[in-house]
Every structure is written in structure tokens, then in C-alpha cells.
Scaffold this active site. Structure first.
Site, PDB file in Angstrom:
ATOM      1  N   LYS A   1     -61.698 -31.171  53.196  1.00  0.00           N
ATOM      2  CA  LYS A   1     -62.630 -30.188  52.625  1.00  0.00           C
ATOM      3  C   LYS A   1     -61.868 -28.887  52.442  1.00  0.00           C
ATOM      4  CE  LYS A   1     -67.101 -30.575  52.301  1.00  0.00           C
ATOM      5  NZ  LYS A   1     -67.669 -31.591  51.424  1.00  0.00           N
TER       6      LYS A   1
ATOM      7  N   THR B   1     -65.873 -36.036  53.994  1.00  0.00           N
ATOM      8  CA  THR B   1     -65.478 -34.619  53.902  1.00  0.00           C
ATOM      9  C   THR B   1     -66.612 -33.721  54.413  1.00  0.00           C
ATOM     10  OG1 THR B   1     -66.221 -34.191  51.639  1.00  0.00           O
ATOM     11  CG2 THR B   1     -64.026 -35.160  51.894  1.00  0.00           C
TER      12      THR B   1
ATOM     13  N   HIS C   1     -45.335  -2.005  38.661  1.00  0.00           N
ATOM     14  CA  HIS C   1     -44.765  -0.828  38.000  1.00  0.00           C
ATOM     15  C   HIS C   1     -45.766   0.321  37.879  1.00  0.00           C
ATOM     16  CE1 HIS C   1     -41.424  -3.427  37.162  1.00  0.00           C
ATOM     17  NE2 HIS C   1     -42.178  -4.260  36.461  1.00  0.00           N
TER      18      HIS C   1
HETATM   19  O1  LIG Z   1     -35.828  -3.504  42.046  1.00  0.00           O
HETATM   20  C1  LIG Z   1     -35.771  -3.988  40.906  1.00  0.00           C
HETATM   21  N1  LIG Z   1     -35.227  -5.225  40.722  1.00  0.00           N
HETATM   22  C2  LIG Z   1     -35.123  -5.818  39.483  1.00  0.00           C
HETATM   23  O2  LIG Z   1     -34.607  -6.958  39.346  1.00  0.00           O
HETATM   24  C3  LIG Z   1     -35.618  -5.072  38.391  1.00  0.00           C
HETATM   25  N2  LIG Z   1     -35.689  -5.325  37.059  1.00  0.00           N
HETATM   26  C4  LIG Z   1     -36.275  -4.253  36.494  1.00  0.00           C
HETATM   27  O3  LIG Z   1     -36.517  -4.150  35.258  1.00  0.00           O
HETATM   28  N3  LIG Z   1     -36.579  -3.299  37.420  1.00  0.00           N
HETATM   29  C5  LIG Z   1     -36.177  -3.799  38.617  1.00  0.00           C
HETATM   30  N4  LIG Z   1     -36.249  -3.271  39.869  1.00  0.00           N
END
Ligand SMILES: O=c1[nH]c(=O)c2[nH]c(=O)[nH]c2[nH]1
Length: 297
Positions: free
Chosen positions: A12, A58, A254
Site C-alpha cells: 500500500k 493491501t 537561480h
Molecule cells: O555552481 C554552479 N555550477 C554549475 O555547473 C553552473 N552552471 C551554471 O550555469 N551556473 C552554475 N553554477
């Protein structure tokens, strides 16, 4: 079945259970768990001939989670509960069940403080789930892997990325000043049982986050997510001899610089566009050499 083999398991998935212990002091202890059970058993005739006589239903597997939670009269770790559940099926049906795999998550309910004092029965949800995988063999031995999922981490400086490959598609500039954010997923396996799984989990989490952030006043410079990830995993193996292998997955989330000169915004490491996707995808497993299976050496 001539010329055919069938691998099979059943169980389950995602059984949700909350367990509350009311201490005589008035303090309440609460856990909220999500438990997935998968057993291997001698039920080939169910697949091939419709013979269900050896199937542990189950529905019964789901009910067992609640029954075992009820029987736990004292607070216990997610790992210990996983081992209890996994061993239950192997021990109860030694002639039918040959193994079990239990995957568990714990929701990060954290006790609140009011006026600086810990609250008896108030909790707030934090970030980062405790995860566990328990694999039990037919001899009842349990192999435990602990982990963390989706722990949000961010530091506003002491991070850069320079001297990477440049080709005709490269637009990213070298930088020694950027934001570093991730949502850490980690797991680590034990070669022997620690004294206390829960304390060990807290200590590994602290080793990971302390290494990510560095000292409180100065921090520590990260030349890449790759290097920081490696140092985090190494800190765990250095501090905890009973851990044999650490896997880390650290998306690079990012925070993009905002540059809108026509409205008076020129980027000075102050205004960012936070994003979820796409994100950098960086993962690695660090193991002790003597813990590697021979086939992988
Ligand atoms: O710490 C990072 N590693 C990467 O492999 C990478 N690639 C990227 O575009 N920025 C980053 N930053």
C-alpha cells in the site's frame, strides 16, 4: 511460465498516519508520517492463475500501519517505526513473505514558542521532510537509509562561478558575487545502527547546513554548487563513522539579476527575479571506498 520470469511485489502506497503521545507533564509529542509498504512474497499463482490464497491484502497492510502505530506507546523515530513495519510482515508470514521495502516521510511539524517558552501542544510546519527507506530481507535484517527532502537553503553572498567552459552558446559571465539557493535532498546509509536515529538525523542535518552556510559572521566562499555539495557530503562522512555513503541532490535555484535601466533599475546585487524553473541540476554520491560493492570498484 516456460521461458518467462515475473518479478513482482505489492503493498500500500502513501498511508498517512499521525501519532500523538500525551505526556503526564502536559506536553504533547506529535508526528505525521506517510508510509509506503511493498512486500515480496510467494504469490506467483495470483498473477498467473488468479489464485489469491497467499495474498496479504493491501487493505490489511494499510490497517497494520495503524495497529503498529497504536502499539508504539512511546515516541519513536521514523527509522525505528520503518523497521517495526518492515519486520512485521516478514516475521508474521515467514512462509509467504520473503522481504519488504518501506519508504517513509515525516512532515516537519515544529513545536512553537510563545513568549520565549516552548508550547505544550502548538506546532508549525517547517521546511525539509525527514525521509527513510528500510529494506528487510527474509532473515529479518533491516538495511536503513535516512534522508532529508526539499530543505530550502539560501545565502545572499559568498558564492560565485568562474572559469567554466566557454563556447559559442555561452552568455553567462564570470562572477564572484551571487546568491546561492537550493532545495536540498539528501540520503545516507548506515553500516551500523547509530545509538539514536533521530539525534543522528538532526546531527547530519546540522553537518550539512553548517557546511553550506559557514561561520555565522563571515560565511564561507562557494566556488560552485559542485564544490559545496562535495564538502557537505565529506563533512557527514568525517563526522559520522557509521555512515557509509551520502547522496546529495542540490538544484541550483537561480535568482536572476534585474536590469531595467529605462525604469531606473540597474543591477547592483540588490533586485533579483526569483525563479523555480529551469534550475541547475547537480547531484553526487560520496562513499567510503571500503563501503563500495566490489562490482563498482
Ligand atoms: O555552481 C554552479 N555550477 C554549475 O555547473 C553552473 N552552471 C551554471 O550555469 N551556473 C552554475 N553554477
Amino acid at each position: 511460465m516456460e521461458g518467462l520470469t515475473l518479478q513482482h511485489q505489492h503493498g500500500k502506497a502513501k498511508v498517512r498516519v499521525a501519532r500523538l503521545w500525551r505526556l503526564s507533564s502536559g506536553e504533547h509529542r506529535l508526528v505525521e508520517w506517510n508510509v509506503s509498504i511493498s512486500i515480496t512474497s510467494h504469490v506467483l499463482p495470483a498473477f498467473t492463475d488468479g489464485d489469491n490464497s497467499k495474498i496479504v491484502a493491501t487493505d490489511s497492510i494499510k490497517n497494520t500501519v495503524y495497529a503498529l502505530a497504536k502499539q508504539c506507546k512511546q515516541e519513536l523515530s521514523l527509522e525505528d517505526f520503518g523497521v517495526i513495519v518492515g519486520q512485521h510482515f516478514v516475521r508474521t508470514y515467514p512462509k509467504i513473505v520473503t522481504g519488504s521495502k518501506i519508504i517513509l516521510f515525516e512532515k516537519p511539524w515544529e513545536r512553537v514558542s510563545v513568549d520565549g517558552a516552548k508550547h505544550n501542544h502548538g506546532f508549525m510546519l517547517g521546511s525539509g521532510k525527514h525521509t527513510v527507506e528500510v529494506i528487510v530481507g527474509s532473515d529479518g535484517h533491516a538495511k536503513v537509509t535516512s534522508g532529508i527532502a526539499d530543505l530550502a537553503l539560501l545565502k545572499t553572498t559568498q558564492s560565485g562561478f568562474e572559469n567554466f567552459v566557454r563556447d559559442k552558446y555561452t552568455v553567462l559571465k564570470d562572477t564572484n558575487e551571487r546568491m546561492l539557493a537550493s532545495s536540498l535532498t539528501a540520503s545516507w546509509s548506515y553500516s551500523r545502527k547509530p545509538a539514536n536515529y533521530h539525534k543522528q538525523w538532526e546531527a547530519v542535518k546540522t553537518a550539512l547546513t553548517d557546511t553550506f552556510f559557514g561561520p555565522p559572521r563571515t560565511g564561507v566562499y562557494s566556488p560552485s554548487v559542485q564544490n559545496t555539495l562535495f564538502l557537505m557530503a565529506k563533512a557527514v562522512l568525517n563526522r559520522f563513522p557509521e555512515v557509509e555513503s551520502v547522496y546529495l541532490n542540490m538544484p541550483n535555484i537561480h535568482f536572476l539579476p534585474v536590469n531595467l535601466p529605462t525604469v531606473g533599475v540597474t543591477f547592483d546585487n540588490d533586485v533579483f527575479l526569483p525563479t523555480d524553473e529551469p534550475h541547475g541540476s547537480i547531484e553526487a554520491r560520496l562513499s567510503r571506498k571500503d563501503a563500495m560493492p566490489k562490482s563498482k570498484l
